[in-house]
Design an enzyme around this catalytic site. Sequence first.
Site, mmCIF file in Angstrom:
data_model
loop_
_atom_site.group_PDB
_atom_site.id
_atom_site.type_symbol
_atom_site.label_atom_id
_atom_site.label_comp_id
_atom_site.label_asym_id
_atom_site.label_seq_id
_atom_site.Cartn_x
_atom_site.Cartn_y
_atom_site.Cartn_z
ATOM 1 N N GLU A 123 -1.389 -12.325 -7.533
ATOM 2 C CA GLU A 123 -1.744 -10.865 -7.509
ATOM 3 C C GLU A 123 -0.504 -10.244 -6.536
ATOM 4 O O GLU A 123 -0.171 -10.612 -5.639
ATOM 5 C CB GLU A 123 -2.939 -10.654 -6.558
ATOM 6 C CG GLU A 123 -3.240 -9.248 -6.020
ATOM 7 C CD GLU A 123 -4.308 -9.228 -5.092
ATOM 8 O OE1 GLU A 123 -5.133 -9.893 -4.628
ATOM 9 O OE2 GLU A 123 -4.037 -8.006 -4.391
ATOM 10 N N ARG A 168 3.583 -3.022 -3.234
ATOM 11 C CA ARG A 168 3.907 -2.586 -1.949
ATOM 12 C C ARG A 168 5.564 -2.503 -1.991
ATOM 13 O O ARG A 168 5.891 -2.336 -0.850
ATOM 14 C CB ARG A 168 3.369 -3.709 -0.794
ATOM 15 C CG ARG A 168 2.022 -3.651 -0.736
ATOM 16 C CD ARG A 168 1.646 -4.225 0.653
ATOM 17 N NE ARG A 168 0.452 -4.881 0.664
ATOM 18 C CZ ARG A 168 0.226 -5.792 1.591
ATOM 19 N NH1 ARG A 168 0.870 -6.027 2.811
ATOM 20 N NH2 ARG A 168 -1.170 -6.251 1.693
ATOM 21 N N THR A 202 -2.985 -3.962 -4.462
ATOM 22 C CA THR A 202 -3.036 -2.806 -3.677
ATOM 23 C C THR A 202 -2.824 -1.361 -4.779
ATOM 24 O O THR A 202 -2.126 -0.513 -4.397
ATOM 25 C CB THR A 202 -1.547 -2.732 -2.922
ATOM 26 O OG1 THR A 202 -1.480 -3.976 -2.392
ATOM 27 C CG2 THR A 202 -1.724 -2.008 -1.535
ATOM 28 N N LYS A 216 -13.873 -7.223 -4.032
ATOM 29 C CA LYS A 216 -13.148 -7.864 -3.012
ATOM 30 C C LYS A 216 -13.705 -7.457 -1.868
ATOM 31 O O LYS A 216 -14.366 -6.384 -1.596
ATOM 32 C CB LYS A 216 -11.633 -7.180 -2.969
ATOM 33 C CG LYS A 216 -11.058 -7.608 -1.860
ATOM 34 C CD LYS A 216 -9.518 -6.837 -2.221
ATOM 35 C CE LYS A 216 -8.667 -6.945 -1.240
ATOM 36 N NZ LYS A 216 -7.269 -6.711 -1.439
HETATM 37 O O1 ELE Z 1 -3.191 -4.532 0.032
HETATM 38 C C1 ELE Z 1 -3.929 -5.314 -0.674
HETATM 39 O O2 ELE Z 1 -4.786 -4.692 -1.713
HETATM 40 C C2 ELE Z 1 -4.174 -6.468 -0.446
HETATM 41 O O3 ELE Z 1 -4.863 -7.153 -1.096
HETATM 42 C C3 ELE Z 1 -3.871 -7.073 1.007
HETATM 43 C C4 ELE Z 1 -4.084 -8.503 1.201
HETATM 44 O O4 ELE Z 1 -5.595 -8.530 1.379
HETATM 45 C C5 ELE Z 1 -3.406 -9.118 2.082
HETATM 46 O O5 ELE Z 1 -2.053 -8.933 1.739
HETATM 47 C C6 ELE Z 1 -3.659 -10.282 2.248
HETATM 48 O O6 ELE Z 1 -2.677 -10.956 3.024
HETATM 49 P P1 ELE Z 1 -2.968 -12.129 4.176
HETATM 50 O O7 ELE Z 1 -3.814 -11.481 5.071
HETATM 51 O O8 ELE Z 1 -1.687 -12.160 4.760
HETATM 52 O O9 ELE Z 1 -3.643 -13.353 3.519
#
Ligand code: ELE
Length: 218
Positions: free
Chosen positions: A40, A44, A67, A127
């Site tokens: 994924e 960003r 994102t 999600k």
């Molecule tokens: O921006 C989004 O749409 C995301 O999906 C953010 C993610 O949930 C985190 O980047 C997961 O990262 P960790 O918490 O480090 O496992």
Amino acid sequence: MTATDVLGPHRIVPVVVLDDLARADDLGAALVAGGLPVAEVTFRTPAAGAVMGALAARGDLVVGAGTVITTEQVDLAHRAGATFVVSPGLSAAVVRRCQELDLAVLPGVCTASEIIAALDLGLDTVKFFPAEAYGGLATIKALAAAFPQVRFVPTGGITADSAPSYLAHRAIAAVGGSWMVAPDLLAAGRWDEVAARCAGAVGLYAPSASAELQGASS
Ligand SMILES: O=C(O)C(=O)C[C@H](O)[C@H](O)COP(=O)(O)O
């Protein structure tokens, strides 16, 4: 196309933040070597679309966009060859554009009202974000009692230690996480460590496959 169709047997989604297109192919190779050929790629970084394209062009990975908050990003992801879209929240416009393009879509939810909105849009998999901050598995269990038809992909703060308890619950389709593709590993080009962490992640839900991978790499 549903998210579970696209993910197939894979129950952990590596969440990638990569700003260097030149590293995309090595990253793809490491994910494949680790037996977790899923990425994924989050919007960003300015390079996200190109990274998605490079990974999708390999042909041996399931590539998604993360994102995603606008329909323009959905279109960019589609053009890049992504087959699933993940959003931190629920935008009806994003969901509908994904449905028009037959992209699987996982909108982020954390309340019953947002789950109802997702059901109204014809979705049954969402999600749960940010998972740990919003109560983790205890909250999912409470929501799943009210929505037995819904499956969740919790993401946000999940680690190799906490993933197994999520994966053991019937309402969890998969979990997302960045521990196997941590930005410091990508920046340092530590591809063997990425592959090893991927193999370890696979071992959290498919121990025999992971053992074969570990055996092959030793
Ligand atoms: O921006 C989004 O749409 C995301 O999906 C953010 C993610 O949930 C985190 O980047 C997961 O990262 P960790 O918490 O480090 O496992």
